[in-house]
Write a protein that holds these residues in place. Structure first.
Motif, short mmCIF file in Angstrom:
data_model
loop_
_atom_site.label_atom_id
_atom_site.label_comp_id
_atom_site.label_asym_id
_atom_site.label_seq_id
_atom_site.Cartn_x
_atom_site.Cartn_y
_atom_site.Cartn_z
N GLY A 17 9.85 -1.84 2.12
CA GLY A 17 8.55 -1.60 2.74
C GLY A 17 8.63 -0.77 4.02
O GLY A 17 7.82 0.13 4.24
N SER A 18 9.63 -1.08 4.88
CA SER A 18 9.68 -0.37 6.16
C SER A 18 9.97 1.12 5.95
O SER A 18 9.40 1.98 6.62
CB SER A 18 10.71 -1.00 7.09
N TYR A 96 12.59 -0.72 13.01
CA TYR A 96 13.61 -1.77 13.11
C TYR A 96 14.30 -1.68 14.48
O TYR A 96 14.76 -0.63 14.89
CB TYR A 96 14.69 -1.69 12.02
N HIS A 122 9.41 -4.65 11.79
CA HIS A 122 8.92 -4.90 10.43
C HIS A 122 9.21 -6.32 9.95
O HIS A 122 8.70 -6.73 8.93
CB HIS A 122 9.54 -3.92 9.45
N ASN A 175 0.32 -2.19 8.29
CA ASN A 175 0.76 -1.19 7.31
C ASN A 175 -0.45 -0.65 6.56
O ASN A 175 -1.55 -1.18 6.69
CB ASN A 175 1.76 -1.83 6.34
N ASN A 208 12.66 -7.07 -3.34
CA ASN A 208 14.08 -6.70 -3.38
C ASN A 208 14.95 -7.87 -3.83
O ASN A 208 16.16 -7.86 -3.60
CB ASN A 208 14.53 -6.17 -2.01
N LYS A 213 12.43 -14.11 -0.94
CA LYS A 213 11.28 -13.76 -1.80
C LYS A 213 10.92 -14.86 -2.79
O LYS A 213 9.88 -14.80 -3.44
CB LYS A 213 11.55 -12.45 -2.57
N GLU A 284 7.80 -13.40 5.28
CA GLU A 284 7.16 -12.12 4.94
C GLU A 284 6.28 -11.75 6.13
O GLU A 284 5.26 -12.37 6.37
CB GLU A 284 6.29 -12.29 3.69
N SER A 285 6.71 -10.73 6.88
CA SER A 285 5.93 -10.45 8.08
C SER A 285 4.64 -9.69 7.77
O SER A 285 3.71 -9.69 8.57
CB SER A 285 6.76 -9.66 9.08
N GLY A 287 3.92 -8.00 3.90
CA GLY A 287 3.73 -8.12 2.44
C GLY A 287 3.05 -6.87 1.90
O GLY A 287 1.95 -6.94 1.35
O1 GMT Z 1 10.96 -7.52 2.56
C1 GMT Z 1 12.06 -7.05 2.76
O2 GMT Z 1 13.09 -7.72 2.67
C2 GMT Z 1 12.19 -5.59 3.11
C3 GMT Z 1 11.67 -5.33 4.51
C4 GMT Z 1 11.91 -3.86 4.83
O3 GMT Z 1 12.77 -3.59 5.64
O4 GMT Z 1 11.26 -3.01 4.26
O5 GMT Z 1 10.27 -5.60 4.54
C5 GMT Z 1 9.70 -5.89 5.79
O6 GMT Z 1 8.87 -4.79 6.17
C6 GMT Z 1 7.77 -4.53 5.30
C7 GMT Z 1 7.01 -3.32 5.84
O7 GMT Z 1 6.49 -3.56 7.11
C8 GMT Z 1 6.86 -5.77 5.22
O8 GMT Z 1 5.79 -5.53 4.32
C9 GMT Z 1 7.67 -6.98 4.73
O9 GMT Z 1 6.85 -8.12 4.78
C10 GMT Z 1 8.88 -7.18 5.64
N1 GMT Z 1 9.74 -8.21 5.04
C11 GMT Z 1 9.92 -9.41 5.60
O10 GMT Z 1 9.37 -9.77 6.61
C12 GMT Z 1 10.83 -10.34 4.85
#
Ligand code: GMT
Length: 378
Positions: A17-18, A96, A122, A175, A208, A213, A284-285, A287
């Motif tokens: 997602g990030s 990040y 993220h 997002n 992922n 998850k 999930e910060s 989703g």
């Molecule tokens: O969900 C993941 O493990 C991947 C991670 C990423 O680095 O992309 O997702 C995080 O960032 C996304 C985009 O802002 C969010 O939609 C996801 O909720 C967030 N994942 C977590 O917080 C576990």
């Protein structure tokens, strides 16, 4: 229109997602006349077309015998400083805290201290990595040294304060999805291709496949759903748990009904096949997949954790269900599947919410506004 800025963007360029958000943001900013420099370990996977004002700078890390671990973070800082000087960047926007915000802080020092740095949080660097005593202080350092910090949900701002004791101001910027989504491929033909019959319901999950998850809960919830409805579960994505999940599917005798599709690029086409999405994470910060499902009119059953309740409106665009309770998730999905008019209402409300609250035009403008404020403050 504002004068085009020169913006360096660093993110994890692989599936996730990030990386998607950072790349889509870069593309939109380029369309608006800014010059974008992606400084990443490989070409971001969503950067497929040609964009004349997007330049990609690959961070190369050489392996020498003296290094037990290749120093990627230092090579990144060095590349950030080099690109800043060579192209006269106005700012770096890193996604990040770790390692990107820390590398950006170094690049800022290396280039005389004037470079502005925005860090977008993220999730996992706060909700997972900040629990690790060997990383906690350096994550806080990266955040504190940034000129502006944004996070993708209220939840994540609160977590950053609670977990790291960060006191500085942070901005919530959600997002986004494009202002509209069109599905070009014939949905019936895709369904036929996957062996999904006309009278079958379709459930979908995309992630992922990491333990957070809870994909096993998705499979267990699906096993309950299919006692009532002939149905298929599409699992989009890949990751460390894939093998054990395939084993679980086998043990449950669901090999014909659960389709592992692996990583995919045409995600709207695939999510759009579904009647309901299941997102049963324990962390999930935001989703992003829930938002992508809403954008194509698919109601989501999501857990009551993290930023998920900021995305899904309970009983309006889907159902918020207790985490770890796959029975409750199955019942929530069944309540939507049983009631055609509720399904229709949720689908329409999801689309409306996605394109009004999480529209890329609005969200990208929020980032631009913050860039300008950051550049004005010296
Ligand atoms: O969900 C993941 O493990 C991947 C991670 C990423 O680095 O992309 O997702 C995080 O960032 C996304 C985009 O802002 C969010 O939609 C996801 O909720 C967030 N994942 C977590 O917080 C576990």
């Amino acid at each position: 229109m504002m004068k085009g800025l020169k913006i360096g963007i660093t993110c994890y360029p692989t599936v996730g997602g990030s990386g998607i958000v950072a790349t889509e943001l870069g593309k939109r900013l380029a369309e608006k006349g800014h010059e974008i420099h992606f400084i990443t370990s490989s070409l971001p996977f969503r950067l497929q077309s040609v964009y004349p004002n997007i330049i990609f700078h690959e961070v190369e890390v050489n392996q020498y015998q003296v290094f037990r671990y290749p120093p990627y973070d230092l090579a990144l800082a060095s590349k950030m400083a080099e690109v800043t000087e060579m192209h006269g960047l106005d700012l770096l926007h890193v996604h990040y805290a770790i390692p990107h915000a820390v590398s950006a802080a170094l690049a800022k020092d290396m280039t005389g201290g004037k470079l502005k740095v925005m860090t977008t949080l993220h999730g996992t660097d706060i909700t997972v990595l900040a629990q690790d005593p060997s990383l906690k202080n350096i994550i806080r350092y990266g955040i504190d040294r940034s000129d502006v910090v944004t996070a993708v949900s209220h939840f994540l701002i609160n977590q950053t304060r609670e977990q790291l004791g960060v006191r500085r101001g942070m901005e919530k910027i959600y997002n986004f999805v494009p202002p509209s989504v069109t599905i070009d491929q014939d949905q019936h033909a895709i369904k036929r291709g996957y062996g999904i019959e006309r009278d079958e319901k379709v459930l979908v999950h995309m992630s992922n496949f990491r333990p957070v998850k809870r994909v096993e809960d998705v499979i267990r919830a699906f096993a309950i759903i299919r006692r009532e409805y002939k149905s298929k579960l599409l699992l989009i994505g890949d990751g460390p748990q894939r093998h054990s999940l395939e084993k679980l599917v086998y043990e449950q005798g669901l090999q014909e009904e659960v389709l592992f599709l692996g990583n995919q690029s045409q995600i709207y086409e695939l999510i759009g096949l579904a009647d309901v999405m299941l997102l049963l994470s324990e962390k999930e910060s935001f989703g992003l997949t829930a938002l992508e499902a809403m954008a194509v009119g698919v109601p989501v059953v999501g857990t009551n954790i993290g930023g998920i309740p900021e995305v899904i409106r309970d009983q309006e665009t889907g159902v918020i269900s207790p985490v770890y309770d796959y029975e409750a998730a199955a019942q929530a999905a069944l309540s939507i599947l049983r009631d055609g008019s509720l399904h229709q209402k949720m689908a329409a409300a999801g689309k409306a919410r996605a394109f009004s609250q999480f529209n890329s035009d609005t969200i990208v403008a929020q980032y631009e506004q913050l860039y300008l404020e950051m550049l004005r403050s010296s």
